[in-house]
Design an enzyme around this catalytic site. Structure first.
Site, PDB file in Angstrom:
ATOM      1  N   HIS A  66     -37.159  29.151  41.784  1.00 22.17           N
ATOM      2  CA  HIS A  66     -37.136  28.007  41.803  1.00 22.17           C
ATOM      3  C   HIS A  66     -39.179  27.977  41.170  1.00 22.17           C
ATOM      4  CE1 HIS A  66     -33.725  26.960  44.409  1.00 22.17           C
ATOM      5  NE2 HIS A  66     -33.888  26.919  42.941  1.00 22.17           N
ATOM      6  N   HIS A  75     -25.130  27.341  35.493  1.00 23.40           N
ATOM      7  CA  HIS A  75     -23.905  27.091  37.568  1.00 23.40           C
ATOM      8  C   HIS A  75     -25.413  26.652  38.444  1.00 23.40           C
ATOM      9  CE1 HIS A  75     -23.027  31.146  34.969  1.00 23.40           C
ATOM     10  NE2 HIS A  75     -22.199  30.966  35.917  1.00 23.40           N
ATOM     11  N   SER A 102     -31.556  24.237  41.494  1.00 22.97           N
ATOM     12  CA  SER A 102     -32.578  24.579  39.798  1.00 22.97           C
ATOM     13  C   SER A 102     -31.727  22.524  39.523  1.00 22.97           C
ATOM     14  CB  SER A 102     -32.030  25.552  39.272  1.00 22.97           C
ATOM     15  OG  SER A 102     -30.732  25.683  39.760  1.00 22.97           O
ATOM     16  N   GLY A 115     -19.719  27.653  33.134  1.00 23.89           N
ATOM     17  CA  GLY A 115     -20.949  27.475  32.343  1.00 23.89           C
ATOM     18  C   GLY A 115     -21.092  28.766  31.418  1.00 23.89           C
ATOM     19  N   ASP A 158     -27.553  32.130  36.450  1.00 22.39           N
ATOM     20  CA  ASP A 158     -28.028  31.482  37.860  1.00 22.39           C
ATOM     21  C   ASP A 158     -26.503  32.083  38.964  1.00 22.39           C
ATOM     22  OD1 ASP A 158     -29.078  32.473  40.036  1.00 22.39           O
ATOM     23  OD2 ASP A 158     -29.144  30.210  40.450  1.00 22.39           O
TER      24      ASP A 158
HETATM   25  C1  LIG Z   1     -26.564  31.062  42.528  1.00 25.77           C
HETATM   26  S1  LIG Z   1     -25.504  29.226  42.507  1.00 25.77           S
HETATM   27  C2  LIG Z   1     -26.379  28.459  41.842  1.00 25.77           C
HETATM   28  C3  LIG Z   1     -27.835  28.241  42.173  1.00 25.77           C
HETATM   29  C4  LIG Z   1     -28.486  27.279  41.534  1.00 25.77           C
HETATM   30  N1  LIG Z   1     -28.910  27.320  40.509  1.00 25.77           N
HETATM   31  C5  LIG Z   1     -29.868  27.069  42.399  1.00 25.77           C
HETATM   32  O1  LIG Z   1     -31.340  27.367  41.504  1.00 25.77           O
HETATM   33  O2  LIG Z   1     -29.885  25.907  43.117  1.00 25.77           O
HETATM   34  C6  LIG Z   1     -24.069  29.552  41.807  1.00 25.77           C
HETATM   35  C7  LIG Z   1     -22.955  28.575  41.105  1.00 25.77           C
HETATM   36  O3  LIG Z   1     -22.278  28.632  40.419  1.00 25.77           O
HETATM   37  C8  LIG Z   1     -20.883  27.833  40.675  1.00 25.77           C
HETATM   38  N2  LIG Z   1     -20.013  28.722  39.628  1.00 25.77           N
HETATM   39  C9  LIG Z   1     -19.252  29.628  39.929  1.00 25.77           C
HETATM   40  N3  LIG Z   1     -18.461  29.638  38.611  1.00 25.77           N
HETATM   41  C10 LIG Z   1     -19.175  29.336  38.094  1.00 25.77           C
HETATM   42  C11 LIG Z   1     -18.906  29.571  36.744  1.00 25.77           C
HETATM   43  N4  LIG Z   1     -18.308  29.895  35.238  1.00 25.77           N
HETATM   44  N5  LIG Z   1     -19.649  28.001  35.463  1.00 25.77           N
HETATM   45  C12 LIG Z   1     -20.000  27.162  36.446  1.00 25.77           C
HETATM   46  N6  LIG Z   1     -20.127  27.495  37.804  1.00 25.77           N
HETATM   47  C13 LIG Z   1     -20.092  28.853  38.346  1.00 25.77           C
HETATM   48  C14 LIG Z   1     -20.497  28.372  42.448  1.00 25.77           C
HETATM   49  O4  LIG Z   1     -19.464  27.252  42.497  1.00 25.77           O
HETATM   50  C15 LIG Z   1     -22.123  28.332  42.718  1.00 25.77           C
HETATM   51  O5  LIG Z   1     -22.113  26.886  42.901  1.00 25.77           O
END
Ligand SMILES: C[S@@+](CC[C@H](N)C(=O)[O-])C[C@H]1O[C@@H](n2cnc3c(N)ncnc32)[C@H](O)[C@@H]1O
Length: 270
Positions: free
Chosen positions: A18, A41, A99, A143, A163
């Site tokens: 972040h 993500h 994020s 994503g 992410d």
């Molecule tokens: C590490 S977290 C993201 C945290 C966020 N970027 C942050 O920094 O606050 C990953 C997220 O990706 C989601 N996710 C999992 N597979 C995904 C995909 N194929 N496409 C988009 N989101 C996905 C999960 O549900 C989760 O909420």
């Protein structure tokens, strides 16, 4: 899709990711021209650090919790991070922004955020977290599949944050392929990619694949003293880092390391 970021919000990996996000946004804001942020993500956007998930792991204590002791003059990106995450959204609990919410808080009226989240329940919470921001939109989608369709953004400048949860055994391969495809479409974009370092060889293999794009690149890795079985090292790969970002992050790491980490490593890769 069992991963829920609520268990990890505010941990050491979030802190560095972040801060890097905030440093990149500050560079993008140096020009008046609008930019786009594509967060592939997105997560749920806001996390209650006093809630059940965060309390179960206690990870935030070894992340954002370690920064309370920092004092004196702080590097601008670190000071901006502490200021940004300290803003509360008026809901109960101790809210830590994800994020997309950090980007939304720091964007200007001319900038735009597209946050993608595949998990429907998390995506609804993300829509709620971003409801105040007219220039922020949420897509409930994959994503990796959506990213190439959004590139290049009409603004022709911006940041792609990738992410992933690293639940799939082939996540590094999916990530490398998606990153290469995205870069072919938007070679002037800045890419910020988070990765875990469970084994250095797997992480290095991924970085090697990413470097085949030919983009200027750097990596930042941070290690902590983590409990047995927990992630102790994570990394960020930045493609096309803005001019001055390396110095920003060196100054940040010099302050973070004594507070948070056993080791930090910034390497210019290409
Ligand atoms: C590490 S977290 C993201 C945290 C966020 N970027 C942050 O920094 O606050 C990953 C997220 O990706 C989601 N996710 C999992 N597979 C995904 C995909 N194929 N496409 C988009 N989101 C996905 C999960 O549900 C989760 O909420």
């Amino acid at each position: 899709m069992n991963y829920r970021h609520g268990y990890h919000a505010g941990n050491f990996a979030d802190v560095v990711k972040h801060i890097a996000l905030i440093a990149i946004l500050a560079h993008l804001k140096k020009k008046e021209a609008p930019f786009a942020v594509i967060d592939t993500h997105g997560g749920r956007g806001s996390y209650d650090l006093s809630g059940e998930q965060a309390r179960k792991t206690g990870e935030a204590a070894n992340g954002i919790g370690r920064l309370a002791k920092l004092n004196g003059d702080l590097p601008p990106a670190l000071a901006a991070y502490i200021e940004c995450v300290g803003q509360q959204d008026g809901k109960s609990g101790d809210a830590y922004p994800g994020s997309p919410l950090i980007a939304a808080r720091l964007m200007r009226p001319q900038d735009r955020l597209i946050a993608i989240e595949k998990h429907p329940e998390e995506a609804v919470l993300l829509q709620d977290a971003l409801a105040l921001w007219r220039k922020a939109s949420v897509e409930i989608a994959d994503g990796y599949a959506r990213m190439p369709k959004l590139l290049p953004p009409p603004e022709r400048r911006g940041l792609v944050l990738i992410d992933p949860p690293f639940e799939a055994v082939d996540e590094f391969e999916q990530l490398a392929a998606a990153l290469r495809a995205a870069y072919r479409r938007f070679a002037t974009g800045i890419y910020l990619v988070w990765y875990p370092v469970k084994t250095q060889s797997a992480a290095d293999g991924f970085i090697g694949e990413a470097l085949t794009t030919g983009a200027p690149a750097l990596t930042i890795e941070i290690g902590i003293d983590a409990p047995q079985g927990k992630l102790a090292r994570s990394g960020l790969l930045v493609l096309n880092p803005p001019f001055g970002f390396v110095d920003d992050m060196r100054a940040v790491l010099a302050r973070l390391e004594p507070a948070l980490a056993t080791q930090t490593k910034l390497e210019i890769r290409a």
